[in-house]
Every structure is written in structure tokens, then in C-alpha cells.
Design a protein around this motif. Sequence first.
Motif, short mmCIF file in Angstrom:
data_model
loop_
_atom_site.label_atom_id
_atom_site.label_comp_id
_atom_site.label_asym_id
_atom_site.label_seq_id
_atom_site.Cartn_x
_atom_site.Cartn_y
_atom_site.Cartn_z
N GLN A 1 36.34 80.24 48.48
CA GLN A 1 36.62 79.47 49.69
C GLN A 1 35.37 78.98 50.41
O GLN A 1 35.44 78.13 51.30
CB GLN A 1 37.50 80.28 50.66
CG GLN A 1 36.82 81.49 51.30
CD GLN A 1 37.13 82.77 50.58
OE1 GLN A 1 37.09 82.79 49.35
NE2 GLN A 1 37.45 83.82 51.32
N VAL B 1 33.28 72.97 53.81
CA VAL B 1 33.98 74.10 54.41
C VAL B 1 33.04 74.89 55.30
O VAL B 1 33.38 75.27 56.42
CB VAL B 1 34.58 75.00 53.31
CG1 VAL B 1 35.13 76.29 53.92
CG2 VAL B 1 35.67 74.27 52.55
N LEU C 1 37.54 69.95 56.32
CA LEU C 1 38.38 70.79 55.48
C LEU C 1 39.33 69.96 54.62
O LEU C 1 39.59 70.29 53.46
CB LEU C 1 39.17 71.78 56.35
CG LEU C 1 38.32 72.88 57.01
CD1 LEU C 1 39.12 73.58 58.11
CD2 LEU C 1 37.84 73.88 55.97
N LYS C 2 39.83 68.88 55.20
CA LYS C 2 40.71 68.00 54.43
C LYS C 2 39.95 67.36 53.27
O LYS C 2 40.45 67.28 52.14
CB LYS C 2 41.31 66.93 55.33
CG LYS C 2 42.32 66.03 54.62
CD LYS C 2 42.96 65.05 55.59
CE LYS C 2 43.99 64.18 54.88
NZ LYS C 2 44.63 63.22 55.81
N TYR D 1 41.76 70.92 51.61
CA TYR D 1 42.69 71.76 52.38
C TYR D 1 43.55 70.89 53.28
O TYR D 1 43.17 69.77 53.65
CB TYR D 1 41.93 72.79 53.22
CG TYR D 1 41.24 73.86 52.40
CD1 TYR D 1 41.91 75.04 52.05
CD2 TYR D 1 39.93 73.68 51.96
CE1 TYR D 1 41.28 76.02 51.29
CE2 TYR D 1 39.30 74.66 51.19
CZ TYR D 1 39.99 75.82 50.87
OH TYR D 1 39.36 76.78 50.11
N GLU D 2 44.69 71.42 53.65
CA GLU D 2 45.54 70.75 54.61
C GLU D 2 46.32 71.79 55.41
O GLU D 2 46.43 72.96 55.01
CB GLU D 2 46.51 69.80 53.91
CG GLU D 2 47.47 70.48 52.96
CD GLU D 2 48.41 69.48 52.29
OE1 GLU D 2 49.10 68.77 53.04
OE2 GLU D 2 48.45 69.44 51.04
N LEU E 1 46.36 76.79 57.23
CA LEU E 1 45.43 76.03 56.41
C LEU E 1 45.58 76.51 54.97
O LEU E 1 45.35 77.69 54.66
CB LEU E 1 43.99 76.25 56.89
CG LEU E 1 42.92 75.41 56.19
CD1 LEU E 1 43.07 73.93 56.57
CD2 LEU E 1 41.51 75.90 56.54
N VAL E 2 45.95 75.58 54.09
CA VAL E 2 46.22 75.96 52.70
C VAL E 2 45.48 75.02 51.76
O VAL E 2 45.13 73.88 52.10
CB VAL E 2 47.73 75.93 52.39
CG1 VAL E 2 48.48 76.92 53.26
CG2 VAL E 2 48.29 74.52 52.54
N ASP E 3 45.28 75.50 50.55
CA ASP E 3 44.72 74.68 49.47
C ASP E 3 45.76 73.63 49.09
O ASP E 3 46.91 73.95 48.80
CB ASP E 3 44.38 75.57 48.26
CG ASP E 3 43.66 74.81 47.17
OD1 ASP E 3 44.25 73.87 46.62
OD2 ASP E 3 42.50 75.17 46.87
N SER E 4 45.37 72.36 49.09
CA SER E 4 46.31 71.27 48.86
C SER E 4 46.97 71.35 47.49
O SER E 4 48.11 70.91 47.31
CB SER E 4 45.61 69.91 48.99
OG SER E 4 45.05 69.78 50.28
N GLN F 1 46.79 80.18 51.12
CA GLN F 1 46.28 80.10 52.48
C GLN F 1 44.82 80.53 52.54
O GLN F 1 44.37 81.43 51.82
CB GLN F 1 47.10 80.98 53.42
CG GLN F 1 46.69 80.81 54.88
CD GLN F 1 47.71 81.33 55.85
OE1 GLN F 1 48.67 81.98 55.45
NE2 GLN F 1 47.53 81.06 57.13
N PHE F 2 44.06 79.87 53.41
CA PHE F 2 42.65 80.19 53.63
C PHE F 2 42.57 81.45 54.50
O PHE F 2 43.10 81.48 55.61
CB PHE F 2 41.96 79.02 54.34
CG PHE F 2 40.46 79.09 54.31
CD1 PHE F 2 39.76 80.08 54.98
CD2 PHE F 2 39.73 78.13 53.62
CE1 PHE F 2 38.38 80.14 54.96
CE2 PHE F 2 38.34 78.17 53.59
CZ PHE F 2 37.66 79.18 54.26
#
Length: 633
Positions: free
Chosen positions: A348, A354, A440-441, A445-446, A452-455, A460-461
Motif C-alpha cells: 500500500q 499514496v 489516491l484515485k 484507489y476509490e 477507501l478500497v483498491d479499484s 480496503q486500505f
Amino acid sequence: MAITRRHLLQSGAAATLAPALGLTANVSAIEAAHAQSASGEPAFRHALSLFGEIKYPADFKRFDYVNPEAPKGGTVRQIQVGTFDNFNLVVAGVKGSLAAGVQLIYESLMTSSQDEVSTEYGELAEAVSHPEDFSWVTYRLRREAKWHDGNPVTPDDVIFSLNAFKQHHPQYSAYYRHVVKAEKVGDRDIKFSFDAPGNRELPLIVGQLTILPKHWWEGADGEGRKRDISATTLEKPLGSGPYRIKEFVPGRTLTLERVKDHWGRDSSTNVGRNNFDELRLEYFRDSTVALEAFKGDQVDWRTENSAKNWATAYDFPAVNDKRVLLEEFPNRSSGIMQAFALNIRRDQFKDPRVRRALNFAFDFEEMNKQIFFGQYKRITSYFDGTELASSGVPEGRELEILEAVRAEVPPEVFTKPYTNPVGGSPEAVRENLREALRLLKEAGYEVRERKLVDSKTGAQFTLELLGADPTFERVMLFFKPSLERLGIVVSVRTIDPTQYENRLRSWDFDVVVSSWAESLSPGNEQREYWGSQAADMAGSRNIIGIKNPAIDKLIERLIYAKGRDDLVAATRALDRVLLWNHYVVPQWNYPKVRTARWDRFGRPSELPKYGLSGFPSLWWYDADKAAKIGKRS
């Protein structure tokens, strides 16, 4: 030059300086390197300096900043927070918890002056010699140098010490790895050969080596058990320095006593120093309890690291009637990076966007106002507080150095001054969090249902803020809500120091608070801080896990600098590339050392420029002052 190896406690006493061969005061180090003896070999000299000039001549009587008439006697009681279960320097930081003050029972080949940059004078060694290309160095021991048991300090002791530190301590193994051979070449001479020429810092690094008694460590203890240099011990070790261990209670208290017949007590570098008959270290598990002990006159001296305490905790009668004195001493000797350090071995944190986003979530200005009473300033350099810190955009020599790695560094290095996000108001915080989410996007991530999660994977982060000091929890807890507003799951965990060290050694962490103190002449230690080879070395200071070819190249450029100007330019270039890779979330700095003391002590009229408070090495017990404020509790 690593500040950690430059006697932070100013340990040890030096010895009577023999005349140098062919050197006078104010001879530059470069000129000295070219000096030749009549035989054609490089001349021996009494001191070494990395670049500039050597201030004190071979026959100097004392350092300018000491009081040669300082009385000997008295006891000073100081605070230590934590515990101890070990007196063995060789495994310090690797096994057990080393007792503070143990360095004072030992000496090094050379000792640093406190009014010069990177200049060392003979301590156990009376003279030093190296060739023009710095491919080796020879140290000559003093005839009069002795261990506390009366045995002489020998070349075998020096060789044994180097091998012990290299074999059993990861940090020292890295620090001395360029020393490929140590051999006895005379009755009192030891030659150290290096793996390559041109590294002008290596002779000084060897001079910092703490020397241990081979005959003691290879002997047996009082119960007939063979001693083990690779293990912790609470047996009082044999030393050669100005102090020895008098008595102790494991984990609670340690008393060092002055060695009154110390072999080097009248030496030029020792006159006016080590004046207390006893140094008593009182251990406390909690800094709050330690502060109350100071107020109750259970200890004499306190260095205050808490801005809150400095602002609010010293309004008690002894301060008001001047029996306790508060004083700040400027720090001109070092710079620092203190930060939330991100373990980029973890997936991460691999993307610099990030890492930069986490900086946008840190509202330093509000924290400084709420927690620190506005006392701090934000760190903007890995060499904060020194001339080595980068600023503006690169130009001149620094730009030339960076051009060699242009393709390997972020483009902003050349076009933008590094700055931290600025908060302090609701509007600024909202804007910073928007920028963090944008980064982050971009990094993949979104936010889904406020998480906040990995697209791609939907994971989840999460991150853990890990520490060993309970007083730092409030800082982590202040940072936590901002990170949670980004949808990150955050946990704050404080564990005991031993468990914390073990997790650091195995790289088992997400984010920790760390600091890297920097001397005014950085050098080989930068490999251990940021170099690729150290990233996988358990126990190294490269806790971030940096493996960056451009940074490796800049470190080498810094180490092999040909002069002070080149060193400064190379350091600024390294600083700039470290900053723009966003490996850390910088915290704060304070340019002074805050101290409180019961008014029982005297000190020289002028303290050395690079010596901070100089306590306790340069101070002394003042019986008249002590009588005026009354007996100790």
C-alpha cells in the motif's frame, strides 16, 4: 559522518598528545594528507579533519572551551526513561537494552573537538597516518594507555574490537564494511586497509572505533564461566575511560564513579572535563513520573522533550525562587529528519502518490497549535537546521550533480521547491483532503461506501501507527481522524520497547515515528540510512526500505566529495531527491535543547559552538551554590 558514532555522550578521556611530525596549527587537512616523512611514507600527525583546518596544534594544552581549574567532586543525578539489562556495547540495539552511560567507561582511538566540524584529536592513539589516496590508515597507540586493571592497551585489542563490532552488530558491520583488513605493523601500530581509495572519511570513521579489552572478553567471569562478546551481560565490564561502574540495580539505577588514577586524566583533550566524582542514572518507566521526581529533587538535571511540559509543567516554587533554572541551548551541531516513516516494502505504500496523499492528510499547523503550544516548525529537509538543507530549485554545482540522474528522479526535483501541505483552517484542511483523494484515485484507489478500497480488488486500505512511547500516542491519535476521513482504516498501537525493536528488525510494521540525526559532514552512514544494500539488512537504519539507484549514486557522490563545497552540493541534491520521493510524512523540529536543573553546578563561561549544553562533560559540582539551595531530598 554518522552522528551516532561521534560520541553523543562525549565519552571517554583523551591522552597526552605527542608532537606531530611536521604539522603546525591551522594546517589544512588536504595539505596534511600530502605531508611526507623523510622515509617517503605519509607523515604521522596528531589530528584529522575531513576538509577544513585543524584548529589546535600538536602541543596544545587544552580545548578553548573548558575550565582548566574546574573542581573535581560531587554527584549529579540524571533521568533515564526505560530500563536496562545489558552492559555489552557490541550487541547494543541487537540484544537486550543497553545501560546509558556505558560508553563512558571506554575510549576510542580519536576524540572529536566540540568547536570544530569533523575534526578529531588523539585519544588512545597518539598519532595517525594515511596516504594521499586514503586507501589505508595507520594509528599509533600511546605507550601510557592502560585498562583499569593496569594492562596496556594493545594493537590486539584494537583488532579484536573491530572484528567484534563487525561480526555481531548489523549497523557497525555496515559502518565498517569498507575496512577489509586490520593488522599489527609495529609494537603500537595498527594498519587498516580499505576496499577502495578515495573515501576520505574512512580514516576518521576508524578513529571513532570504541576499543574493548581482548584479554578481559576472552577470559572468565568470577564464577569461572567464559565470557561471550556476542551475548548480553550485567557483569561490570573492564574499560580504559574516565569512569567505571560503581554499583547498579538492574533496570532501576546505575552509578558511574570517576577513575581518579585514570591514565589520561591530565591529557590535553581531557583537561577540564569529566569533573563529577559520580554520575548517577535514575531509571523511570514513565516520563510523567520522571518529571515529578525532578520536581521533588530526586534528580538534578532534566532535558525536556515535551513542548506541553515546557509550557505548563515548570510553574512550581523551586522555579519561581530560582532554585531550579530553566535554560535552552542552541543546536548548531546537527540537523534532523523526524517523521512518520512509511514501510515501502508494504504494497500500500509503494506508490509515491499514496505517500504524498498521507502528507496532505497531516494537519501540522492545527496540531502545533493544540498540542505543542505553537513551539515547533515543520521539517522541510532531511538535513533540517543546517546549511546542507536544499531550498528553492537546484542551480550551480547541485544542478550539475542532479543532471547525472535526471532520468531516474521525479521531474519536480528540477522545477519546484519542495514544500509540505499547509493546514490550520477548515478551508485548508478540506482542500488538502481533496488533493489527497485525487492522488489516491490516480494511484488506483476509490471511495466506496466511505471506505477507501483498491479499484481492482476491492481490498480496503488499512494501516497501523506503531510506537513504543506512550507519550507519542496523542500525536498518532491526532493524525488518525484525518486518515479516516479519507476512508482508511487506522489502528494505533503502543508496545513495549523490546517488542517494538523486534518488529522493526523484521520490518513488521506499516508506519512508525522515526528520526535520523545528521552531522554537519554526512558521509558513509548515508548508505545505511537510504542505501539499497541496507534495505534488506536486519537492524539497519533504512527502515523505510529504500532501493533507489539514483539515491545510491548520490550517496556515493557525497561520500567521495573532493571538498566542502562539493559535499554541500551533493548533500543538497540527495536531500531533494529523498524529499520528492515522499518516503516520509515530515514532522517538526525545535532548534534548541530545553533543560531544567537544580542550581548546584558551574560551567565554562563560553560553551563550545557544537557542544549543545555540554552537560555533564564540561560542568562541575559547585558546593557554594548547592549550600544556598539546601540539601537534596
